[in-house]
Design a protein around this motif. Sequence first.
Motif, short mmCIF file in Angstrom:
data_model
loop_
_atom_site.label_atom_id
_atom_site.label_comp_id
_atom_site.label_asym_id
_atom_site.label_seq_id
_atom_site.Cartn_x
_atom_site.Cartn_y
_atom_site.Cartn_z
N ASP A 267 -31.76 -113.47 30.16
CA ASP A 267 -30.65 -112.70 30.74
C ASP A 267 -30.37 -111.44 29.92
OD1 ASP A 267 -30.36 -114.57 32.72
OD2 ASP A 267 -28.65 -115.58 31.80
N LYS A 268 -30.42 -111.59 28.61
CA LYS A 268 -30.15 -110.45 27.75
C LYS A 268 -31.26 -109.39 27.91
CE LYS A 268 -28.20 -111.52 23.92
NZ LYS A 268 -26.89 -110.87 24.17
N ALA A 269 -32.51 -109.85 27.95
CA ALA A 269 -33.63 -108.92 28.09
C ALA A 269 -33.55 -108.16 29.41
CB ALA A 269 -34.95 -109.68 27.98
N LYS A 270 -33.23 -108.85 30.48
CA LYS A 270 -33.14 -108.19 31.79
C LYS A 270 -32.03 -107.14 31.80
CE LYS A 270 -35.22 -111.73 34.74
NZ LYS A 270 -35.02 -112.66 35.87
N SER A 271 -30.96 -107.40 31.07
CA SER A 271 -29.87 -106.44 31.02
C SER A 271 -30.29 -105.17 30.30
CB SER A 271 -28.64 -107.05 30.35
OG SER A 271 -28.82 -107.15 28.94
N TYR A 272 -31.37 -105.24 29.54
CA TYR A 272 -31.90 -104.07 28.82
C TYR A 272 -33.07 -103.44 29.57
CZ TYR A 272 -29.08 -104.68 24.63
OH TYR A 272 -28.02 -104.74 23.75
N GLY A 273 -33.29 -103.84 30.79
CA GLY A 273 -34.34 -103.21 31.58
C GLY A 273 -35.72 -103.79 31.39
N MET A 274 -35.82 -104.96 30.83
CA MET A 274 -37.13 -105.58 30.64
C MET A 274 -37.48 -106.46 31.83
SD MET A 274 -36.99 -106.85 26.70
CE MET A 274 -35.89 -106.02 25.55
N THR B 102 -40.81 -95.12 28.33
CA THR B 102 -40.65 -95.20 26.88
C THR B 102 -39.19 -95.32 26.48
OG1 THR B 102 -40.56 -92.78 26.70
CG2 THR B 102 -42.72 -93.84 26.46
N VAL B 103 -38.29 -95.15 27.38
CA VAL B 103 -36.86 -95.23 27.07
C VAL B 103 -36.17 -96.08 28.11
CG1 VAL B 103 -34.71 -93.95 26.74
CG2 VAL B 103 -36.85 -92.96 25.98
N ALA B 104 -35.32 -96.97 27.66
CA ALA B 104 -34.57 -97.81 28.59
C ALA B 104 -33.19 -98.07 28.02
CB ALA B 104 -35.30 -99.14 28.81
N ASN B 105 -32.21 -98.19 28.90
CA ASN B 105 -30.86 -98.60 28.53
C ASN B 105 -30.30 -97.76 27.37
OD1 ASN B 105 -28.94 -100.67 29.47
ND2 ASN B 105 -28.84 -101.15 27.31
N GLY B 106 -30.20 -96.48 27.58
CA GLY B 106 -29.58 -95.65 26.57
C GLY B 106 -30.47 -95.29 25.41
N GLY B 107 -31.76 -95.53 25.53
CA GLY B 107 -32.69 -95.08 24.52
C GLY B 107 -32.92 -96.01 23.36
N ILE B 108 -32.68 -97.33 23.53
CA ILE B 108 -32.91 -98.22 22.40
C ILE B 108 -34.38 -98.42 22.12
CG2 ILE B 108 -30.77 -99.47 22.84
CD1 ILE B 108 -32.62 -101.85 23.68
N PHE B 109 -35.23 -98.21 23.13
CA PHE B 109 -36.66 -98.30 22.88
C PHE B 109 -37.13 -96.91 22.50
CE2 PHE B 109 -36.27 -102.42 24.23
CZ PHE B 109 -35.83 -102.54 25.54
N SER B 110 -37.26 -96.71 21.21
CA SER B 110 -37.42 -95.36 20.70
C SER B 110 -38.85 -94.86 20.67
CB SER B 110 -36.84 -95.28 19.28
OG SER B 110 -37.48 -96.21 18.44
N ASP C 25 -36.34 -104.93 19.39
CA ASP C 25 -35.57 -103.71 19.64
C ASP C 25 -34.20 -104.06 20.19
OD1 ASP C 25 -37.44 -101.89 18.79
OD2 ASP C 25 -38.24 -101.47 20.77
N MET C 26 -34.17 -104.98 21.14
CA MET C 26 -32.92 -105.41 21.75
C MET C 26 -32.02 -106.09 20.73
SD MET C 26 -32.46 -108.22 24.77
CE MET C 26 -33.01 -109.53 23.67
N TYR C 27 -32.60 -107.01 19.97
CA TYR C 27 -31.82 -107.72 18.96
C TYR C 27 -31.20 -106.75 17.95
CZ TYR C 27 -33.65 -112.38 20.23
OH TYR C 27 -33.94 -113.57 20.87
N GLN C 28 -32.01 -105.79 17.50
CA GLN C 28 -31.50 -104.84 16.51
C GLN C 28 -30.35 -104.04 17.09
OE1 GLN C 28 -34.41 -102.56 14.35
NE2 GLN C 28 -32.97 -100.93 13.85
N HIS C 29 -30.49 -103.64 18.34
CA HIS C 29 -29.42 -102.89 18.98
C HIS C 29 -28.15 -103.72 19.07
CE1 HIS C 29 -27.37 -100.95 22.54
NE2 HIS C 29 -27.65 -99.90 21.81
N GLU C 30 -28.30 -105.01 19.41
CA GLU C 30 -27.14 -105.91 19.49
C GLU C 30 -26.45 -106.03 18.13
OE1 GLU C 30 -26.21 -108.52 22.22
OE2 GLU C 30 -26.89 -106.74 23.29
N ILE C 31 -27.24 -106.19 17.09
CA ILE C 31 -26.68 -106.34 15.74
C ILE C 31 -25.98 -105.07 15.29
CG2 ILE C 31 -27.30 -106.65 13.31
CD1 ILE C 31 -29.60 -108.49 14.32
N GLU C 32 -26.62 -103.93 15.54
CA GLU C 32 -26.09 -102.68 15.02
C GLU C 32 -24.84 -102.20 15.77
OE1 GLU C 32 -29.47 -100.09 14.89
OE2 GLU C 32 -30.00 -100.79 12.86
N GLN C 33 -24.49 -102.87 16.85
CA GLN C 33 -23.22 -102.56 17.50
C GLN C 33 -22.03 -103.06 16.68
OE1 GLN C 33 -22.99 -102.77 21.97
NE2 GLN C 33 -24.94 -103.83 21.71
#
Length: 604
Positions: free
Chosen positions: A176-183, A215-223, A239-247
Amino acid sequence: MAHRFGKELSRRNFLTGAAVIGAGAALAGCSSPAADDAEVSAAAGVDAGAGAATGMTSSFMTPPKPVDESSITSTVDTDVVVIGAGVSGLCLGARLAELGADFKVFAAGAGHVQRGGSFHGIDTSVQHAYGITNYTPDTLGKRMKQEIMCGSSLMDQTKWSKWVNNNTEAMNWLIDKAKSYGMMVVLEDGYQDEDGLWDFTPASHNFVLADESKTVANGGIFSSTVDFGALSGASLVNDMYQHEIEQVSSIDFRTKAEYLEKNDAGRVTGVIAQKLDGDGKGTGEYVRYNGKKAVVLATGDFSLDHEMMKVYCPWVVENGMLSDWDLNYDVTFQFGGVMPGDGQKMGLWAGAAWQKTPNACVIDMLTGPYHKAIGNVDTINLNKAGKRFMNEDTMCAYSALATLQQPDHEVFYVWPVEYANAYEEWDQFGSTIANPEDGVRYPAYRSFTSESIVTEWDTQVEGKAYVKGGSIKEVLEALGDIDVDAALETIDRYNGYCADGYDPEFLKNAKLLLPIESESGVYYGMKVTAGPDNLLGSTGGLRTNVDMQVCDKDDKPIEGLYNVGVMVGDMYANTYNFCICGHNLSATCTTFPYLLAKDLADMK
């Protein structure tokens, strides 16, 4: 992305972001800066560690001296300290963030690392979307019984039970989390064994971007450009996990743990870490991380430390499977040794015992013209004496182990061009089944057809990985280093078995008794030498209970100390056999961190 056919396709560079080994980065650590060498040797559990030589003293068992307090320039106080930014450490951090817990993640590398792409799932929402509803915890009894047998009943069955009974929740959370990030979440092929022994339902989940150029999804977290190969899944997930943590909390990269700290009651209270410069060198500037509730080790394997491997995996060393790599905490993957066992060392210095089970290594022989995703090349397999040495219908891990027992660790494959027509599809590692939404097989790791596989073989001939000739003898002579006359006799005898439909030597399934005969007079061959290019890493280390607590030699938990990821002890035995594809990423790197996060968040 290159597929895994010829050895000329460097396996060391092959899996960018790949592995079954899934844990993180960081550390050369130690326990409380007090223990003397005698105490350390006892605590390190040489006598308790399976495969260790009783009474042997090794340098890795000696902790570093504590740093001067004046060198500790900052202190971080938090509830949970997570050491390592691989799949397991980041999964734990992302779940802690979601639960509103107070935590800090740090790692020695310049960024997160990731290995592998396959996450095994049980009864997940993705499987349901594919129409697979019969792969559930209550249908896995036979599979678990088989895995326990493959591990000689040595591994901790309570951990396997915990994985089976909690994986659905953990994987659906990740999906569910991955799909919310466009995966897009896709399923890899299952496995059909002619003898029904290793059949398994498609259950390995992979995470990809649907658009190959995206190359970019959901606000550019995939850099950066994402490899659209089958082994990109962990990179996207991290990438997703790091974005979640860094929030909610930054990750301290280039920070290497040096040793754990304990209070007078023996509880692990924190860790001393050193800041690294851009070249990965120590700066002499130290940080104290205090974990009120816990310190969690998620630092990966110990295969890069040759001394540890000699103690705990001596047969791997004796078979020449280690490479002399320089330590690099930024490496995403390399064969022949990955991480230096820093977390394992820190745990030993803190009084942890070594696991009870002999350490299993991750070894494969996934090369040549194999047609099943994790299968061996099932044409005739010969050693340099020109003899068959096993039933060729087996898994890539078991064929590797059998090859290691042969003279000079060599195996020779010979097959006719007509072999291409034996199977409609030649599935490569990571091949997926058609997505039910659009009928497309994602990602790019698709099966070869019988027509296209010959083109692939000729490509490998051009690359010097295979040889090609107008007769079996010509191919054998071109391969070299094999007794040609003995091999010809063996092949002639094998062709007789094919004609009879019965293999009296190894009882190979008759469906796979395909003659080494070519009406068109075209033959191929390949020689493989098992060695460092077949070692993906080690598993396990510290004695760990079912709640991920690190334990001493009496199986008593060391208060405040946990570990997750591939370093979890007693999870695997004999070898990591790939029979449950993506198991490590699914169990020790996803399910266990997911559950541990809730335990720690709820801890008073």
